[in-house]
Structure formats: structure tokens, C-alpha cells
Design a protein around this motif. Sequence first.
Motif, PDB file in Angstrom:
ATOM      1  N   GLU A  59       3.179   5.885  -3.011  1.00  0.00           N
ATOM      2  CA  GLU A  59       4.320   6.613  -3.548  1.00  0.00           C
ATOM      3  C   GLU A  59       4.207   6.778  -5.055  1.00  0.00           C
ATOM      4  O   GLU A  59       4.487   7.846  -5.597  1.00  0.00           O
ATOM      5  N   VAL A  60       3.792   5.731  -5.728  1.00  0.00           N
ATOM      6  CA  VAL A  60       3.633   5.800  -7.187  1.00  0.00           C
ATOM      7  C   VAL A  60       2.513   6.772  -7.541  1.00  0.00           C
ATOM      8  O   VAL A  60       2.637   7.560  -8.483  1.00  0.00           O
ATOM      9  N   ASN A  61       1.430   6.758  -6.780  1.00  0.00           N
ATOM     10  CA  ASN A  61       0.314   7.669  -7.057  1.00  0.00           C
ATOM     11  C   ASN A  61       0.688   9.127  -6.831  1.00  0.00           C
ATOM     12  O   ASN A  61       0.158  10.013  -7.499  1.00  0.00           O
ATOM     13  N   LYS A  62       1.589   9.408  -5.906  1.00  0.00           N
ATOM     14  CA  LYS A  62       2.037  10.779  -5.687  1.00  0.00           C
ATOM     15  C   LYS A  62       2.828  11.290  -6.885  1.00  0.00           C
ATOM     16  O   LYS A  62       2.753  12.460  -7.230  1.00  0.00           O
ATOM     17  N   GLU A  63       3.587  10.401  -7.509  1.00  0.00           N
ATOM     18  CA  GLU A  63       4.386  10.786  -8.668  1.00  0.00           C
ATOM     19  C   GLU A  63       3.553  10.887  -9.938  1.00  0.00           C
ATOM     20  O   GLU A  63       3.837  11.690 -10.811  1.00  0.00           O
TER      21      GLU A  63
ATOM     22  N   SER B  95       0.825  -1.201   0.000  1.00  0.00           N
ATOM     23  CA  SER B  95       0.000   0.000   0.000  1.00  0.00           C
ATOM     24  C   SER B  95       0.866   1.261   0.000  1.00  0.00           C
ATOM     25  O   SER B  95       0.570   2.230  -0.700  1.00  0.00           O
ATOM     26  N   ARG B  96       1.942   1.247   0.782  1.00  0.00           N
ATOM     27  CA  ARG B  96       2.862   2.394   0.796  1.00  0.00           C
ATOM     28  C   ARG B  96       3.506   2.594  -0.561  1.00  0.00           C
ATOM     29  O   ARG B  96       3.648   3.725  -1.032  1.00  0.00           O
ATOM     30  N   LEU B  97       3.907   1.489  -1.188  1.00  0.00           N
ATOM     31  CA  LEU B  97       4.516   1.599  -2.522  1.00  0.00           C
ATOM     32  C   LEU B  97       3.532   2.163  -3.537  1.00  0.00           C
ATOM     33  O   LEU B  97       3.887   3.016  -4.360  1.00  0.00           O
TER      34      LEU B  97
END
Length: 127
Positions: A113-117, A108-110
Amino acid sequence: MRKNSIKNTRINGEVMKELSLIIRQEIKDPRIHMMTSVTSVEVAPDLKTCKAYISVMGSDEEKKDTIAGLRSAEGYVRRQLAKRLNLRNTPEIQFVLDQSIEYGVHMSRLIDEVNKETPERDEEDDK
């Protein structure tokens, strides 16, 4: 009796419920961490063996200590299950460390992080 029969599913649920209560309320071993939960239970169709998947929220050392404490209390836990459940055989319990919850949190954290980018890239493409 098939492995996923209704009777076996019901037995799995009852063993899981009672095992959770025994671990939380009755075992006094200091090695067993407070944040210990039973995530699932698989009782063999012949009721001889049982795999109990245990999740521990803590460090690797606390996880190892908790599993060691549960393995040393296996006889006590089995006796308590025999008293509480009316089964033909009381299964031998094998405690297995379940890390699926931690794996899910990590994934979920990964994804976060991808969604923020990703929105930054989309805004650049729109211009």
C-alpha cells in the motif's frame, strides 16, 4: 549440550518432520484444521520438553479448535514420536500457536500500500 549445538539442531529437524507427518496423516480429530503446519520445533537440550510452533490458516475459532485438538492428542503424538525416533527421552510437547506467517502477510500488504502511494509523490516532485 549447548542450546544451538549441531546435535540439537538435528534433533529439532527430525522432531519437526515426524510431528508434521503425525499431524497430517494420523490424527483423526475433526477439530484439527486441514491447513495446519508445524513451522518450527525447539527441543530442550535435556530432551525433556519440546515447544512445537503450529500455524493454522483459518479463522480465530479454527485456530483455537486446532490447538485444543492437538493438546488433547498430545499423549498419542508423544507415543508415536517415541516409536519413530530413537531418543533417550521422548519430550513432552507444548503446542504454541504461531502467527508469524499471518503477521508477515499483513506487513507485506502494508508495504504494498505504501509503495502504491510513493510513485505518485515522486512524479509530482519531478515536475
